[in-house]
Design an enzyme around this catalytic site. Structure first.
Site, PDB file in Angstrom:
ATOM      1  CG  HIS A  26      -1.930  -1.075   1.295  1.00 60.54           C
ATOM      2  ND1 HIS A  26      -2.119  -1.869   2.398  1.00 60.54           N
ATOM      3  CD2 HIS A  26      -2.824  -1.508   0.370  1.00 60.54           C
ATOM      4  CE1 HIS A  26      -3.089  -2.740   2.168  1.00 60.54           C
ATOM      5  NE2 HIS A  26      -3.540  -2.550   0.945  1.00 60.54           N
ATOM      6  CE  LYS A  85     -24.284  -3.353   7.469  1.00 60.03           C
ATOM      7  NZ  LYS A  85     -24.408  -2.492   6.304  1.00 60.03           N
ATOM      8  NE  ARG A 144      -2.871  -7.403  -4.295  1.00 64.26           N
ATOM      9  CZ  ARG A 144      -3.533  -7.648  -3.183  1.00 64.26           C
ATOM     10  NH1 ARG A 144      -2.890  -8.045  -2.118  1.00 64.26           N
ATOM     11  NH2 ARG A 144      -4.836  -7.512  -3.143  1.00 64.26           N
ATOM     12  CB  SER A 202      -4.399  -6.869   4.274  1.00 62.36           C
ATOM     13  OG  SER A 202      -3.904  -5.647   3.815  1.00 62.36           O
TER      14      SER A 202
HETATM   15  P1  ADP Z   1     -10.051  -3.699  -0.066  1.00 58.66           P
HETATM   16  O1  ADP Z   1     -10.562  -4.155   1.245  1.00 58.66           O
HETATM   17  O2  ADP Z   1     -10.836  -2.559  -0.656  1.00 58.66           O
HETATM   18  O3  ADP Z   1      -9.716  -4.776  -1.083  1.00 58.66           O
HETATM   19  P2  ADP Z   1      -7.268  -3.434   0.723  1.00 58.66           P
HETATM   20  O4  ADP Z   1      -6.970  -2.710   1.976  1.00 58.66           O
HETATM   21  O5  ADP Z   1      -7.041  -4.910   0.730  1.00 58.66           O
HETATM   22  O6  ADP Z   1      -8.699  -2.984   0.289  1.00 58.66           O
HETATM   23  O7  ADP Z   1      -6.416  -2.811  -0.486  1.00 58.66           O
HETATM   24  C1  ADP Z   1      -6.597  -1.497  -0.929  1.00 58.66           C
HETATM   25  C2  ADP Z   1      -6.018  -1.351  -2.337  1.00 58.66           C
HETATM   26  O8  ADP Z   1      -4.647  -1.672  -2.334  1.00 58.66           O
HETATM   27  C3  ADP Z   1      -6.650  -2.269  -3.377  1.00 58.66           C
HETATM   28  O9  ADP Z   1      -6.711  -1.579  -4.609  1.00 58.66           O
HETATM   29  C4  ADP Z   1      -5.680  -3.411  -3.477  1.00 58.66           C
HETATM   30  O10 ADP Z   1      -5.738  -4.057  -4.738  1.00 58.66           O
HETATM   31  C5  ADP Z   1      -4.371  -2.664  -3.314  1.00 58.66           C
HETATM   32  N1  ADP Z   1      -3.278  -3.504  -2.822  1.00 58.66           N
HETATM   33  C6  ADP Z   1      -3.280  -4.354  -1.776  1.00 58.66           C
HETATM   34  N2  ADP Z   1      -2.079  -4.947  -1.613  1.00 58.66           N
HETATM   35  C7  ADP Z   1      -1.288  -4.464  -2.605  1.00 58.66           C
HETATM   36  C8  ADP Z   1       0.084  -4.705  -3.011  1.00 58.66           C
HETATM   37  N3  ADP Z   1       0.840  -5.569  -2.359  1.00 58.66           N
HETATM   38  N4  ADP Z   1       0.543  -4.030  -4.088  1.00 58.66           N
HETATM   39  C9  ADP Z   1      -0.259  -3.163  -4.758  1.00 58.66           C
HETATM   40  N5  ADP Z   1      -1.535  -2.899  -4.444  1.00 58.66           N
HETATM   41  C10 ADP Z   1      -2.052  -3.540  -3.381  1.00 58.66           C
END
Ligand code: ADP
Length: 151
Positions: free
Chosen positions: A18, A42, A92, A130
């Site tokens: 991120h 929720k 990704r 995550s």
């Molecule tokens: P959500 O719950 O909306 O999927 P996340 O917190 O998991 O949100 O991720 C937010 C954004 O960051 C999303 O667009 C996700 O694809 C992107 N993202 C998550 N991990 C990575 C990573 N390792 N590299 C690039 N983008 C990522």
């Protein structure tokens, strides 16, 4: 006009993947708002919301163009409120693409001024997620190297 982007997500937790997306996007935007979607009645988070807000603030303490907020409404509505014309998302793999493709269409429908901008992950972070970090942490594994702040 200032180019303001929202980077929406759950960020449970916020990872180096991120952070990389946010830092790289600063060549495109004047301001980036990391927006944590959270509904206390929720959502069951693994990392507490206030804890994660603090950690993201620490991560960007030297980068005043980046701010953090928590929201509980449509992302398109939040964008309107804060004057953002861009949504920032990271990609990704094809699974991310399928999902992101539909939500970006819906967001565009909800707020016609809103353009979603995708940055492809840096290869070194392509397997950072995550979900996996939560699982490893839950069972006592060391996840520090995937996080841009001290746990
Ligand atoms: P959500 O719950 O909306 O999927 P996340 O917190 O998991 O949100 O991720 C937010 C954004 O960051 C999303 O667009 C996700 O694809 C992107 N993202 C998550 N991990 C990575 C990573 N390792 N590299 C690039 N983008 C990522």
């Amino acid at each position: 006009m200032k180019r303001i982007a929202i980077f929406p997500g759950s960020f449970d937790p916020f990872t180096k993947g991120h952070e990389d997306i946010v830092l790289r996007s600063l060549s495109l935007f004047d301001e980036v708002i990391v927006a944590i979607g959270f509904n206390s009645s929720k959502n069951k988070r693994y990392f507490e919301i206030d804890f994660m807000v603090d950690k993201i603030k620490t991560t960007f303490k030297e980068t005043p163009q980046v701010s953090v907020l928590v929201y509980n409404e449509l992302t398109a509505t939040l964008a309107d409120k804060v004057g953002a014309n861009f949504l920032l998302r990271g990609l990704r793999n094809t699974t991310d693409f399928e999902y992101e493709n539909s939500i970006s269409q819906v967001n565009r429908h909800l707020n016609n001024d809103l353009e979603t901008v995708f940055l492809i992950t840096s290869p070194v972070f392509s397997s950072v997620s995550s979900t996996i970090i939560r699982e490893v942490h839950r069972y006592g594994g060391d996840v520090q190297e995937f996080l841009p702040y001290e746990l």
